[in-house]
Design a protein around this motif. Sequence first.
Motif, PDB file in Angstrom:
ATOM      1  N   GLU A 105     -14.441 -21.784  41.503  1.00 44.99           N
ATOM      2  CA  GLU A 105     -13.684 -20.554  41.292  1.00 44.99           C
ATOM      3  C   GLU A 105     -14.095 -19.880  39.985  1.00 44.99           C
ATOM      4  O   GLU A 105     -14.198 -18.651  39.914  1.00 44.99           O
ATOM      5  CB  GLU A 105     -12.186 -20.857  41.271  1.00 44.99           C
ATOM      6  CG  GLU A 105     -11.606 -21.127  42.644  1.00 44.99           C
ATOM      7  CD  GLU A 105     -10.109 -21.369  42.588  1.00 44.99           C
ATOM      8  OE1 GLU A 105      -9.469 -20.905  41.636  1.00 44.99           O
ATOM      9  OE2 GLU A 105      -9.598 -22.023  43.488  1.00 44.99           O
ATOM     10  N   ALA A 106     -14.310 -20.704  38.978  1.00 44.57           N
ATOM     11  CA  ALA A 106     -14.730 -20.139  37.700  1.00 44.57           C
ATOM     12  C   ALA A 106     -16.074 -19.454  37.831  1.00 44.57           C
ATOM     13  O   ALA A 106     -16.298 -18.359  37.276  1.00 44.57           O
ATOM     14  CB  ALA A 106     -14.788 -21.235  36.645  1.00 44.57           C
ATOM     15  N   GLU A 107     -16.999 -20.084  38.582  1.00 47.10           N
ATOM     16  CA  GLU A 107     -18.311 -19.458  38.788  1.00 47.10           C
ATOM     17  C   GLU A 107     -18.176 -18.157  39.585  1.00 47.10           C
ATOM     18  O   GLU A 107     -18.829 -17.151  39.280  1.00 47.10           O
ATOM     19  CB  GLU A 107     -19.241 -20.430  39.496  1.00 47.10           C
ATOM     20  CG  GLU A 107     -19.685 -21.599  38.629  1.00 47.10           C
ATOM     21  CD  GLU A 107     -20.495 -22.607  39.398  1.00 47.10           C
ATOM     22  OE1 GLU A 107     -20.687 -22.431  40.627  1.00 47.10           O
ATOM     23  OE2 GLU A 107     -20.920 -23.597  38.763  1.00 47.10           O
ATOM     24  N   LYS A 108     -17.295 -18.187  40.611  1.00 39.30           N
ATOM     25  CA  LYS A 108     -17.074 -16.967  41.396  1.00 39.30           C
ATOM     26  C   LYS A 108     -16.481 -15.875  40.526  1.00 39.30           C
ATOM     27  O   LYS A 108     -16.906 -14.705  40.582  1.00 39.30           O
ATOM     28  CB  LYS A 108     -16.130 -17.243  42.571  1.00 39.30           C
ATOM     29  CG  LYS A 108     -16.769 -17.986  43.713  1.00 39.30           C
ATOM     30  CD  LYS A 108     -15.757 -18.162  44.837  1.00 39.30           C
ATOM     31  CE  LYS A 108     -16.344 -18.944  45.980  1.00 39.30           C
ATOM     32  NZ  LYS A 108     -15.366 -19.175  47.050  1.00 39.30           N
ATOM     33  N   ASN A 109     -15.477 -16.273  39.746  1.00 37.40           N
ATOM     34  CA  ASN A 109     -14.852 -15.277  38.857  1.00 37.40           C
ATOM     35  C   ASN A 109     -15.850 -14.747  37.849  1.00 37.40           C
ATOM     36  O   ASN A 109     -15.850 -13.539  37.552  1.00 37.40           O
ATOM     37  CB  ASN A 109     -13.655 -15.900  38.126  1.00 37.40           C
ATOM     38  CG  ASN A 109     -12.481 -16.120  39.049  1.00 37.40           C
ATOM     39  OD1 ASN A 109     -12.369 -15.471  40.086  1.00 37.40           O
ATOM     40  ND2 ASN A 109     -11.604 -17.045  38.683  1.00 37.40           N
ATOM     41  N   ALA A 110     -16.695 -15.637  37.355  1.00 38.43           N
ATOM     42  CA  ALA A 110     -17.699 -15.180  36.397  1.00 38.43           C
ATOM     43  C   ALA A 110     -18.657 -14.207  37.066  1.00 38.43           C
ATOM     44  O   ALA A 110     -19.028 -13.168  36.494  1.00 38.43           O
ATOM     45  CB  ALA A 110     -18.448 -16.377  35.821  1.00 38.43           C
ATOM     46  N   GLY A 111     -19.063 -14.541  38.305  1.00 39.59           N
ATOM     47  CA  GLY A 111     -19.960 -13.643  39.038  1.00 39.59           C
ATOM     48  C   GLY A 111     -19.272 -12.315  39.328  1.00 39.59           C
ATOM     49  O   GLY A 111     -19.878 -11.240  39.207  1.00 39.59           O
ATOM     50  N   MET A 112     -18.014 -12.358  39.733  1.00 37.38           N
ATOM     51  CA  MET A 112     -17.284 -11.121  40.027  1.00 37.38           C
ATOM     52  C   MET A 112     -17.074 -10.311  38.756  1.00 37.38           C
ATOM     53  O   MET A 112     -17.163  -9.075  38.775  1.00 37.38           O
ATOM     54  CB  MET A 112     -15.947 -11.451  40.687  1.00 37.38           C
ATOM     55  CG  MET A 112     -16.108 -11.974  42.106  1.00 37.38           C
ATOM     56  SD  MET A 112     -14.543 -12.317  42.877  1.00 37.38           S
ATOM     57  CE  MET A 112     -13.933 -10.675  43.101  1.00 37.38           C
ATOM     58  N   HIS A 113     -16.820 -11.013  37.643  1.00 37.71           N
ATOM     59  CA  HIS A 113     -16.643 -10.295  36.380  1.00 37.71           C
ATOM     60  C   HIS A 113     -17.937  -9.630  35.934  1.00 37.71           C
ATOM     61  O   HIS A 113     -17.921  -8.539  35.374  1.00 37.71           O
ATOM     62  CB  HIS A 113     -16.134 -11.253  35.286  1.00 37.71           C
ATOM     63  CG  HIS A 113     -14.669 -11.537  35.398  1.00 37.71           C
ATOM     64  ND1 HIS A 113     -13.711 -10.566  35.260  1.00 37.71           N
ATOM     65  CD2 HIS A 113     -14.000 -12.694  35.656  1.00 37.71           C
ATOM     66  CE1 HIS A 113     -12.517 -11.098  35.415  1.00 37.71           C
ATOM     67  NE2 HIS A 113     -12.658 -12.414  35.669  1.00 37.71           N
ATOM     68  N   ARG A 114     -19.037 -10.297  36.248  1.00 36.71           N
ATOM     69  CA  ARG A 114     -20.321  -9.683  35.901  1.00 36.71           C
ATOM     70  C   ARG A 114     -20.524  -8.403  36.709  1.00 36.71           C
ATOM     71  O   ARG A 114     -20.986  -7.390  36.198  1.00 36.71           O
ATOM     72  CB  ARG A 114     -21.457 -10.669  36.155  1.00 36.71           C
ATOM     73  CG  ARG A 114     -21.514 -11.777  35.144  1.00 36.71           C
ATOM     74  CD  ARG A 114     -22.651 -12.721  35.430  1.00 36.71           C
ATOM     75  NE  ARG A 114     -22.520 -13.927  34.622  1.00 36.71           N
ATOM     76  CZ  ARG A 114     -23.022 -15.084  34.913  1.00 36.71           C
ATOM     77  NH1 ARG A 114     -23.696 -15.223  36.050  1.00 36.71           N
ATOM     78  NH2 ARG A 114     -22.862 -16.108  34.116  1.00 36.71           N
ATOM     79  N   SER A 145     -18.788  -9.526  25.412  1.00 44.38           N
ATOM     80  CA  SER A 145     -18.015 -10.493  24.630  1.00 44.38           C
ATOM     81  C   SER A 145     -16.825 -11.021  25.433  1.00 44.38           C
ATOM     82  O   SER A 145     -16.483 -12.196  25.342  1.00 44.38           O
ATOM     83  CB  SER A 145     -17.528  -9.858  23.325  1.00 44.38           C
ATOM     84  OG  SER A 145     -16.692  -8.748  23.617  1.00 44.38           O
ATOM     85  N   GLU A 146     -16.208 -10.169  26.253  1.00 43.43           N
ATOM     86  CA  GLU A 146     -15.089 -10.626  27.082  1.00 43.43           C
ATOM     87  C   GLU A 146     -15.554 -11.643  28.106  1.00 43.43           C
ATOM     88  O   GLU A 146     -14.873 -12.644  28.381  1.00 43.43           O
ATOM     89  CB  GLU A 146     -14.440  -9.429  27.781  1.00 43.43           C
ATOM     90  CG  GLU A 146     -13.699  -8.488  26.850  1.00 43.43           C
ATOM     91  CD  GLU A 146     -13.127  -7.284  27.576  1.00 43.43           C
ATOM     92  OE1 GLU A 146     -13.311  -7.189  28.807  1.00 43.43           O
ATOM     93  OE2 GLU A 146     -12.509  -6.459  26.899  1.00 43.43           O
ATOM     94  N   LEU A 147     -16.732 -11.412  28.690  1.00 42.41           N
ATOM     95  CA  LEU A 147     -17.283 -12.351  29.653  1.00 42.41           C
ATOM     96  C   LEU A 147     -17.578 -13.697  28.982  1.00 42.41           C
ATOM     97  O   LEU A 147     -17.320 -14.775  29.540  1.00 42.41           O
ATOM     98  CB  LEU A 147     -18.568 -11.803  30.282  1.00 42.41           C
ATOM     99  CG  LEU A 147     -18.387 -10.711  31.324  1.00 42.41           C
ATOM    100  CD1 LEU A 147     -19.747 -10.160  31.743  1.00 42.41           C
ATOM    101  CD2 LEU A 147     -17.665 -11.262  32.531  1.00 42.41           C
ATOM    102  N   MET A 148     -18.098 -13.627  27.796  1.00 41.11           N
ATOM    103  CA  MET A 148     -18.427 -14.848  27.058  1.00 41.11           C
ATOM    104  C   MET A 148     -17.150 -15.647  26.771  1.00 41.11           C
ATOM    105  O   MET A 148     -17.130 -16.879  26.912  1.00 41.11           O
ATOM    106  CB  MET A 148     -19.128 -14.496  25.747  1.00 41.11           C
ATOM    107  CG  MET A 148     -20.467 -13.818  25.944  1.00 41.11           C
ATOM    108  SD  MET A 148     -21.774 -14.971  26.248  1.00 41.11           S
ATOM    109  CE  MET A 148     -22.024 -15.606  24.623  1.00 41.11           C
ATOM    110  N   GLU A 149     -16.092 -14.921  26.396  1.00 39.65           N
ATOM    111  CA  GLU A 149     -14.824 -15.595  26.121  1.00 39.65           C
ATOM    112  C   GLU A 149     -14.269 -16.257  27.374  1.00 39.65           C
ATOM    113  O   GLU A 149     -13.774 -17.397  27.341  1.00 39.65           O
ATOM    114  CB  GLU A 149     -13.808 -14.604  25.558  1.00 39.65           C
ATOM    115  CG  GLU A 149     -14.105 -14.173  24.149  1.00 39.65           C
ATOM    116  CD  GLU A 149     -13.128 -13.120  23.647  1.00 39.65           C
ATOM    117  OE1 GLU A 149     -12.096 -12.898  24.321  1.00 39.65           O
ATOM    118  OE2 GLU A 149     -13.390 -12.548  22.598  1.00 39.65           O
TER     119      GLU A 149
END
Length: 195
Positions: free
Chosen positions: A123-132, A143-147
């Motif tokens: 889920e974290a990877e999906k959220n990271a991909g969606m956030h990207r 910076s928000e993505l990094m956090e």
Amino acid sequence: MNKLLDFGRKALFYVRVLSGYEERRIRSYRLQLEQRVQQVQARKAAINKVPERVILSEVRRMVEEMQALNKKLEETEAAIEEYFKPLDKEAEIIMKMQLQGEERTSEMMMKTLEKQALLQQVEAEKNAGMHRVDNSESNLNESELMEEEKTLKEMLKELQKQVLLEKADAENSDNVHEAHKSHINLTPASTTTPK
């Protein structure tokens, strides 16, 4: 006439004394008295020994009773141990079943925690991909993505730590149960594993 009898008695006495008869009679009488005194002293010693014999016989009787009681106590202890042997075996079987149940539950918890950690990582990877994707579309700061990635990584590390701690706790509980078993000092003839 009385004078003649007195004279005759005195003469007879003198004859006895001079002949030694009177002395022998006195000696024999003295010996008889000494023998009587010795007999009385022997009786007295025997009477004095009677209480000692009574006391000794009483002590012997008490010792025999105590030995009989000790023997009965040993027999009852042996009977009690024989009576409780099946109960001890059953207690050991129950403890083994409980240990196996705890091991199963700990294994199940470990598996569920690992699955949960994997799901959260996915889920974290999906959220990271969606956030990207969202960042590229909405021009969000990197910076928000990094956090967010950092927080997700921290969450994964915490989950891994929890999994490791639970594994260690499960191993410690197994060690404690094994130590408890060694204190019981029972060797069952045959143990059946529950199905």
